[in-house]
Write an enzyme that holds these catalytic residues in place. Structure first.
Site, PDB file in Angstrom:
ATOM      1  N   TYR A 109      11.795 -13.873  -1.132  1.00 53.89           N
ATOM      2  CA  TYR A 109      12.443 -12.563  -1.235  1.00 53.89           C
ATOM      3  C   TYR A 109      11.740 -11.541  -0.356  1.00 53.89           C
ATOM      4  O   TYR A 109      10.527 -11.559  -0.221  1.00 53.89           O
ATOM      5  CB  TYR A 109      12.391 -12.078  -2.689  1.00 53.89           C
ATOM      6  CG  TYR A 109      13.061 -10.739  -2.882  1.00 53.89           C
ATOM      7  CD1 TYR A 109      14.436 -10.664  -3.009  1.00 53.89           C
ATOM      8  CD2 TYR A 109      12.326  -9.559  -2.914  1.00 53.89           C
ATOM      9  CE1 TYR A 109      15.072  -9.438  -3.169  1.00 53.89           C
ATOM     10  CE2 TYR A 109      12.956  -8.328  -3.073  1.00 53.89           C
ATOM     11  CZ  TYR A 109      14.319  -8.267  -3.199  1.00 53.89           C
ATOM     12  OH  TYR A 109      14.947  -7.061  -3.358  1.00 53.89           O
ATOM     13  N   TRP A 111      12.463  -7.640   2.214  1.00 51.10           N
ATOM     14  CA  TRP A 111      13.323  -6.827   3.076  1.00 51.10           C
ATOM     15  C   TRP A 111      13.135  -7.135   4.558  1.00 51.10           C
ATOM     16  O   TRP A 111      13.933  -6.718   5.383  1.00 51.10           O
ATOM     17  CB  TRP A 111      13.044  -5.346   2.824  1.00 51.10           C
ATOM     18  CG  TRP A 111      13.992  -4.747   1.839  1.00 51.10           C
ATOM     19  CD1 TRP A 111      14.235  -5.183   0.573  1.00 51.10           C
ATOM     20  CD2 TRP A 111      14.830  -3.607   2.041  1.00 51.10           C
ATOM     21  NE1 TRP A 111      15.171  -4.366  -0.031  1.00 51.10           N
ATOM     22  CE2 TRP A 111      15.541  -3.382   0.851  1.00 51.10           C
ATOM     23  CE3 TRP A 111      15.038  -2.724   3.102  1.00 51.10           C
ATOM     24  CZ2 TRP A 111      16.452  -2.333   0.685  1.00 51.10           C
ATOM     25  CZ3 TRP A 111      15.937  -1.678   2.935  1.00 51.10           C
ATOM     26  CH2 TRP A 111      16.630  -1.502   1.746  1.00 51.10           C
TER      27      TRP A 111
HETATM   28  N1  LIG Z   1       6.578  -1.839  -9.917  1.00 49.26           N
HETATM   29  C1  LIG Z   1       7.621  -1.896  -9.107  1.00 49.26           C
HETATM   30  N2  LIG Z   1       7.717  -2.922  -8.245  1.00 49.26           N
HETATM   31  C2  LIG Z   1       8.778  -2.993  -7.425  1.00 49.26           C
HETATM   32  C3  LIG Z   1       9.773  -1.999  -7.427  1.00 49.26           C
HETATM   33  C4  LIG Z   1       9.642  -0.926  -8.352  1.00 49.26           C
HETATM   34  O1  LIG Z   1      10.498  -0.025  -8.426  1.00 49.26           O
HETATM   35  N3  LIG Z   1       8.538  -0.901  -9.147  1.00 49.26           N
HETATM   36  N4  LIG Z   1      10.845  -2.104  -6.562  1.00 49.26           N
HETATM   37  C5  LIG Z   1      11.238  -3.438  -6.176  1.00 49.26           C
HETATM   38  C6  LIG Z   1      12.256  -3.436  -5.122  1.00 49.26           C
HETATM   39  S1  LIG Z   1      13.693  -2.574  -5.454  1.00 49.26           S
HETATM   40  C7  LIG Z   1      12.122  -4.137  -3.976  1.00 49.26           C
HETATM   41  S2  LIG Z   1      13.490  -4.261  -2.927  1.00 49.26           S
HETATM   42  C8  LIG Z   1      10.896  -4.874  -3.657  1.00 49.26           C
HETATM   43  C9  LIG Z   1      10.525  -4.841  -2.159  1.00 49.26           C
HETATM   44  O2  LIG Z   1       9.662  -5.884  -1.870  1.00 49.26           O
HETATM   45  P1  LIG Z   1       9.553  -6.500  -0.401  1.00 49.26           P
HETATM   46  O3  LIG Z   1      10.874  -6.515   0.258  1.00 49.26           O
HETATM   47  O4  LIG Z   1       8.819  -7.789  -0.503  1.00 49.26           O
HETATM   48  O5  LIG Z   1       8.623  -5.408   0.283  1.00 49.26           O
HETATM   49  P2  LIG Z   1       8.351  -5.105   1.818  1.00 49.26           P
HETATM   50  O6  LIG Z   1       7.111  -4.283   1.851  1.00 49.26           O
HETATM   51  O7  LIG Z   1       9.571  -4.536   2.439  1.00 49.26           O
HETATM   52  O8  LIG Z   1       8.015  -6.535   2.406  1.00 49.26           O
HETATM   53  C10 LIG Z   1       8.508  -6.993   3.603  1.00 49.26           C
HETATM   54  C11 LIG Z   1       7.414  -7.764   4.313  1.00 49.26           C
HETATM   55  O9  LIG Z   1       7.997  -8.384   5.447  1.00 49.26           O
HETATM   56  C12 LIG Z   1       7.136  -8.221   6.556  1.00 49.26           C
HETATM   57  N5  LIG Z   1       7.974  -8.273   7.768  1.00 49.26           N
HETATM   58  C13 LIG Z   1       8.656  -7.261   8.350  1.00 49.26           C
HETATM   59  N6  LIG Z   1       9.332  -7.715   9.430  1.00 49.26           N
HETATM   60  C14 LIG Z   1       9.078  -9.036   9.519  1.00 49.26           C
HETATM   61  C15 LIG Z   1       9.501 -10.062  10.428  1.00 49.26           C
HETATM   62  O10 LIG Z   1      10.266  -9.843  11.361  1.00 49.26           O
HETATM   63  N7  LIG Z   1       9.045 -11.323  10.191  1.00 49.26           N
HETATM   64  C16 LIG Z   1       8.202 -11.609   9.156  1.00 49.26           C
HETATM   65  N8  LIG Z   1       7.815 -12.876   9.008  1.00 49.26           N
HETATM   66  N9  LIG Z   1       7.781 -10.655   8.301  1.00 49.26           N
HETATM   67  C17 LIG Z   1       8.220  -9.399   8.469  1.00 49.26           C
HETATM   68  C18 LIG Z   1       6.459  -6.893   6.340  1.00 49.26           C
HETATM   69  O11 LIG Z   1       5.240  -6.844   7.057  1.00 49.26           O
HETATM   70  C19 LIG Z   1       6.302  -6.854   4.822  1.00 49.26           C
HETATM   71  O12 LIG Z   1       5.063  -7.358   4.405  1.00 49.26           O
HETATM   72  O13 LIG Z   1       9.805  -4.349  -4.431  1.00 49.26           O
HETATM   73  C20 LIG Z   1      10.082  -4.368  -5.832  1.00 49.26           C
HETATM   74  N10 LIG Z   1       8.881  -4.059  -6.573  1.00 49.26           N
HETATM   75  N1  LIG Z   2      11.689   6.052   1.178  1.00 46.78           N
HETATM   76  C1  LIG Z   2      12.085   4.921   0.585  1.00 46.78           C
HETATM   77  N2  LIG Z   2      13.390   4.775   0.206  1.00 46.78           N
HETATM   78  C2  LIG Z   2      13.783   3.645  -0.418  1.00 46.78           C
HETATM   79  C3  LIG Z   2      12.896   2.561  -0.645  1.00 46.78           C
HETATM   80  C4  LIG Z   2      11.537   2.745  -0.246  1.00 46.78           C
HETATM   81  O1  LIG Z   2      10.689   1.850  -0.443  1.00 46.78           O
HETATM   82  N3  LIG Z   2      11.179   3.908   0.352  1.00 46.78           N
HETATM   83  N4  LIG Z   2      13.367   1.394  -1.231  1.00 46.78           N
HETATM   84  C5  LIG Z   2      14.812   1.155  -1.230  1.00 46.78           C
HETATM   85  C6  LIG Z   2      15.167   0.131  -2.211  1.00 46.78           C
HETATM   86  S1  LIG Z   2      14.836  -1.485  -1.834  1.00 46.78           S
HETATM   87  C7  LIG Z   2      15.812   0.387  -3.350  1.00 46.78           C
HETATM   88  S2  LIG Z   2      16.255  -0.885  -4.380  1.00 46.78           S
HETATM   89  C8  LIG Z   2      16.136   1.759  -3.758  1.00 46.78           C
HETATM   90  C9  LIG Z   2      15.671   1.964  -5.176  1.00 46.78           C
HETATM   91  O2  LIG Z   2      16.326   2.982  -5.795  1.00 46.78           O
HETATM   92  P1  LIG Z   2      15.779   3.429  -7.228  1.00 46.78           P
HETATM   93  O3  LIG Z   2      15.297   2.250  -7.975  1.00 46.78           O
HETATM   94  O4  LIG Z   2      16.806   4.251  -7.865  1.00 46.78           O
HETATM   95  O5  LIG Z   2      14.542   4.336  -6.745  1.00 46.78           O
HETATM   96  P2  LIG Z   2      13.194   4.772  -7.428  1.00 46.78           P
HETATM   97  O6  LIG Z   2      12.588   5.775  -6.504  1.00 46.78           O
HETATM   98  O7  LIG Z   2      12.363   3.622  -7.794  1.00 46.78           O
HETATM   99  O8  LIG Z   2      13.665   5.503  -8.760  1.00 46.78           O
HETATM  100  C10 LIG Z   2      14.427   6.693  -8.707  1.00 46.78           C
HETATM  101  C11 LIG Z   2      13.980   7.626  -9.791  1.00 46.78           C
HETATM  102  O9  LIG Z   2      14.361   7.175 -11.059  1.00 46.78           O
HETATM  103  C12 LIG Z   2      13.596   7.901 -11.995  1.00 46.78           C
HETATM  104  N5  LIG Z   2      13.412   7.144 -13.214  1.00 46.78           N
HETATM  105  C13 LIG Z   2      12.513   6.185 -13.475  1.00 46.78           C
HETATM  106  N6  LIG Z   2      12.666   5.707 -14.728  1.00 46.78           N
HETATM  107  C14 LIG Z   2      13.681   6.412 -15.266  1.00 46.78           C
HETATM  108  C15 LIG Z   2      14.328   6.393 -16.536  1.00 46.78           C
HETATM  109  O10 LIG Z   2      14.001   5.623 -17.435  1.00 46.78           O
HETATM  110  N7  LIG Z   2      15.360   7.249 -16.710  1.00 46.78           N
HETATM  111  C16 LIG Z   2      15.766   8.115 -15.755  1.00 46.78           C
HETATM  112  N8  LIG Z   2      16.798   8.907 -16.010  1.00 46.78           N
HETATM  113  N9  LIG Z   2      15.170   8.161 -14.557  1.00 46.78           N
HETATM  114  C17 LIG Z   2      14.160   7.320 -14.311  1.00 46.78           C
HETATM  115  C18 LIG Z   2      12.254   8.148 -11.354  1.00 46.78           C
HETATM  116  O11 LIG Z   2      11.891   9.501 -11.525  1.00 46.78           O
HETATM  117  C19 LIG Z   2      12.488   7.763  -9.920  1.00 46.78           C
HETATM  118  O12 LIG Z   2      11.960   8.681  -8.997  1.00 46.78           O
HETATM  119  O13 LIG Z   2      15.455   2.705  -2.931  1.00 46.78           O
HETATM  120  C20 LIG Z   2      15.593   2.429  -1.540  1.00 46.78           C
HETATM  121  N10 LIG Z   2      15.088   3.548  -0.807  1.00 46.78           N
HETATM  122 MO   LIG Z   3      15.105  -2.812  -3.612  1.00 46.31          MO
END
Ligand SMILES: Nc1nc2c(c(=O)[nH]1)N[C@H]1C(S)=C(S)[C@@H](COP(=O)(O)OP(=O)(O)OC[C@H]3O[C@@H](n4cnc5c(=O)[nH]c(N)nc54)[C@H](O)[C@@H]3O)O[C@H]1N2
Ligand SMILES: Nc1nc2c(c(=O)[nH]1)N[C@H]1C(S)=C(S)[C@@H](COP(=O)(O)OP(=O)(O)OC[C@H]3O[C@@H](n4cnc5c(=O)[nH]c(N)nc54)[C@H](O)[C@@H]3O)O[C@H]1N2
Ligand SMILES: [Mo]
Length: 769
Positions: A109, A111
């Protein structure tokens, strides 16, 4: 390379020029609101964090029994590319030969990066399929619960609601926007594959200028831009379901719900109402009841409910709400609440999941298909819900529930990861470390020495997009961008495609994997999909060379016609939903038949799982949300991300009252802890954080104080050392990483220096395999 060339990223299109050893980045001139994340890119060219040569973990290379215990604590040895490719090929041959593809986890998994061809996920899946397949993962960390519940209630995920409500309709028609979890502008900076026009700030301002009212339901005040003057209802994290029930109760109590809509477009309302009013369990879900759980005043709940019934109202639910215990419920209940208002399918009204969580949701759909690399077919049926990775590695053969099925974890011998960072994204890192010591071999392609790379056996240096040509395009993004190589590969880094091609060659699969195309030939070939569709619809359809020369082309968009929700509203019998009843399922016989104790036939309130266990010892809620200063963990070593660190640590925001009670001052290094682990971070006192809540964004690279410890402390500020590794419910088994419980104290003494971005030192060559 001294002219500006076009390029693209998940956070926006730009042009770049590399000269005098420096990369200069300029936002796309057509982008009204470019993302500050562009400021992280220049570091890619020269950071000491980049991986420059293939490297093998010493213990693995020496092949001593039990050496897997050293993962995360071992030294690395640099090797040549031919040596590394030989080792990988030999190991793949051994594992596929001895155990078959069911023993290979290629869920991988992550991005990775923008770019339609060099997309690491597509590349690794295609490669493993050529070898015979792999155990995959399903759903995402983003939307693990929603991706399972929405198909039961509305039909296919990403069809009904996410394709019906546009920013234009909000600007034009919405009168009241009730945003559960808000719409933080920082989140709309980003969309997977590209986001060349950042429209959200101007659309929200447009709605505001017309007189629309915004209500923010969140523990953080800045989950809506300040200019909107949104009314902030600070909520106790994890309690939105109680609030939604309170709102629904008022609607019924005051006869404000739309019976005609419920009769015509939904099934099961009556059974839900029996629960809502307390006929089934003796507990009326009144505003007073809700207030006692969610902390919002009962009168405020009543007023909001009446206002919702009296205006064109849009309800949005962010991803974050469902990345928590029982995360299915708020997504489902939000739909039910919108159905009770009867506005689903009306312009600027109804329901939208994830609007404001990602940059392109709410934009117009594209009218042409995008270039897509075939991953071939995976003959292996085994899969896991993505966030069950540690469970899988720790418990081979064990039974678990998922969406009505009884599943068993496969027995994984080899893990292959490209384009993701599990030591960023997974919960309970100390547990993940234990899980990562189980397989025989872990292979990682990475651009930088992330913590995931530091837990692998074979680390292969991958180029970033800046080092290669590609096509940039994304769902709902109106531009296709020629992503031109801006810099030479750093060190000996290679494109994932090239790496897989070389390994495939050693396994006799070169032709199958590459189809005898060079990277450049692939770009031309993939581009044809879009060019042909453009031509067929009578649009300008330049050939690849012309596109490349111009640097971009505009893609045609579908009209803003209310999407599938409007179609359904206009004629529900001719266009039924793809649910068992053809209607919105307020009660799902299917889910009821699973007999789960944590997700029943209608949405309901389940008291938080962590409550009884952790509340007394760990009184604070920690919101672990997405970072504003980077995308996840990507480019944490970049200038913009680093500019936000305090004393090299990730900032943690604390309400001043909670801080004062603990003698914590602004800028102090603090230690956050609970039963699973601990981390250091730097305190930022802020009244934008609800009391009883702290906020620590994800993405600071995990750096343990002691590489060998079973319960390591992260000295940099990664919240996943604290989060719980449990599924949302038996239905979806999604990640629950958004909220956890902690205590915090001022850190006394000298904090260990953060070294994670410094140059790796390598061990001398060892003997072995
Ligand atoms: N506690 C907590 N944990 C969370 C979340 C949260 O809200 N709270 N959010 C979750 C969510 S929504 C998401 S989507 C995940 C994100 O989790 P990930 O998608 O695993 O996070 P990234 O940091 O985007 O990791 C991408 C990796 O790919 C590498 N990369 C970039 N380009 C390339 C390439 O061309 N080739 C190769 N081989 N590698 C490359 C980058 O260096 C990076 O290390 O995290 C989740 N984890
Ligand atoms: N700059 C930036 N943008 C991103 C990403 C990033 O890594 N960086 N990641 C992208 C990805 S992969 C995803 S999936 C999306 C994620 O989108 P989300 O998961 O919606 O984003 P978060 O910032 O984790 O959470 C949004 C807000 O929800 C609020 N929140 C947390 N818990 C609760 C709750 O129990 N109730 C309510 N009402 N609010 C709560 C928090 O205050 C938080 O700031 O964002 C995307 N956009
Ligand atoms: Mo995500």
């Amino acid at each position: 390379m001294d002219t500006y060339k076009t390029h693209s990223s998940h956070w926006g299109a730009f042009s770049g020029r590399y000269s005098d050893g420096k990369l200069d980045v300029r936002p796309h001139p057509g982008d009204p609101h470019p993302s500050p994340l562009l400021g992280n890119l220049p570091a890619v060219a020269d950071s000491s964090a980049r991986i420059r040569r293939p490297a093998i973990r010493r213990g693995w290379l020496e092949g001593k029994p039990g050496n897997a215990q050293m993962r995360g604590a071992d030294d690395y040895v640099e090797v040549s590319w031919p040596q590394a490719a030989d080792l990988v090929a030999k190991e793949l041959q051994r594992v596929y030969g001895d155990y078959g593809p069911q023993a290979v986890f290629g869920g991988s998994y992550g991005w990775s990066s923008a770019g339609r061809f060099h997309h690491a996920q597509s590349q690794v899946h295609r490669f493993l399929n050529v070898l015979g397949g792999y155990v995959r993962s399903v759903n995402t960390y983003s939307s693990g619960a929603a991706m399972v519940i929405i198909p039961h209630v509305l039909g296919p995920y990403d069809h009904f609601d996410r394709k019906s409500v546009t920013w234009d309709a909000i600007e034009r028609s919405s009168e009241l926007i009730v945003a559960f979890g808000g719409m933080a502008i920082k989140n709309t900076d980003v969309h997977g594959g590209g986001n060349s026009v950042h429209v959200v700030p101007q659309k929200l301002n447009g709605a505001r200028a017309r007189g629309a009212r915004f209500v923010l339901i969140s523990p953080l005040k800045d989950d809506f831009p300040k200019e909107l003057n949104a009314e902030w209802l600070p909520i106790i994290p994890g309690t939105d379901v109680a609030l939604m029930l309170g709102l629904a109760h008022v609607l019924v109590n005051e006869g404000l719900h739309d019976r005609a809509f419920l009769d015509r477009y939904t099934v099961g309302y009556q059974r839900f109402e029996d629960y809502l009013l307390g006929r089934t369990d003796g507990v009326a879900k009144s505003p007073e009841w809700a207030s006692g759980i969610c902390g919002i005043d009962a009168d405020a709940i009543k007023n909001l409910s009446r206002a919702m019934a009296g205006a064109r109202t849009l309800i949005t639910v962010s991803h974050s709400l469902q990345r928590a215990d029982y995360g299915e419920q708020p997504v489902w209940l939000g739909i039910v609440l919108a159905a009770m208002l009867g506005q689903i399918g009306l312009d600027g009204g109804g329901y939208s999941y994830s609007l404001g969580a990602l940059g392109n949701v709410g934009k117009h759909l594209l009218a042409v298909p995008l270039p897509t690399l075939s991953q071939f077919k995976n003959p292996v049926a085994d899969f896991i819900p993505v966030a069950r990775i540690a469970d899988m590695l720790l418990n081979p053969g064990e039974e678990y529930h998922y969406n009505g099925q009884r599943m068993h974890y496969p027995d994984i011998r080899l893990v292959y990861w490209a384009g993701g960072n599990p030591f960023h994204h997974h919960q309970d890192i100390n547990r993940l470390r234990a899980a990562f010591r189980r397989p025989e071999t872990i292979i990682v392609h990475e651009t930088a020495w992330t913590s995931s790379a530091r837990h692998a056996d074979i680390v292969l240096p991958a180029t970033t997009t800046l080092e290669r040509d590609d096509i940039g395009a994304a769902d709902r993004d109106p531009l296709m961008i020629a992503m031109k190589r801006l810099i030479e590969p750093v060190g000996e880094a290679r494109d994932d495609y090239e790496i897989f091609s070389e390994i495939a060659r050693r396994l006799g699969k070169f032709e199958t994997f590459t189809e005898n195309r060079s990277s450049r030939e692939w770009l031309g070939f993939l581009y044809e999909t879009t060019r042909k569709a453009l031509a067929a619809d009578g649009h300008e359809a330049p050939d690849f060379e012309t596109f490349w020369e111009r640097g971009e082309i505009s893609l045609p968009l579908k009209p803003d016609d209310g999407g599938p929700a409007r179609v359904f509203r206009n004629d529900p019998s001719a266009f039924p939903l793809k649910t068992p009843s053809g209607k919105i399922e307020i009660f799902s016989e299917t889910i009821e038949s699973f007999g789960y104790d944590d997700c029943g036939g209608h949405p309901q309130w389940y008291p938080g799982r962590t409550k009884s266990e952790d509340e007394a010892l760990y009184p604070l809620h920690l919101v672990c949300n997405q970072p504003h200063q980077r995308l996840h963990s990507q480019l944490d070593y970049g200038a913009f991300s680093r500019s936000t660190k305090i004393k090299d640590r990730e900032p943690v925001r604390i309400n001043p009252e909670d801080a004062a009670r603990r003698g914590i001052a602004d800028g102090d290094i603090v230690r956050l802890f609970n039963s699973r682990g601990s981390c250091l971070a730097a305190a930022v006192l802020s009244t934008d954080v609800h009391n009883g809540v702290m906020q620590l964004a994800t993405g600071a690279w995990f750096e343990p104080d002691d590489r060998t410890a079973e319960y390591a402390m992260c000295i940099h500020g990664n919240p996943n050392i604290l989060t719980r590794d449990t599924g949302t419910s038996k239905l979806a088994q999604g990640s629950t990483g958004q909220i956890t419980r902690v205590e915090v104290e001022r850190f006394v003494g000298e904090a260990p220096p953060v070294r994670i971005f410094e140059k790796m030192t390598f061990a001398k060559a060892a003997t072995g395999r």
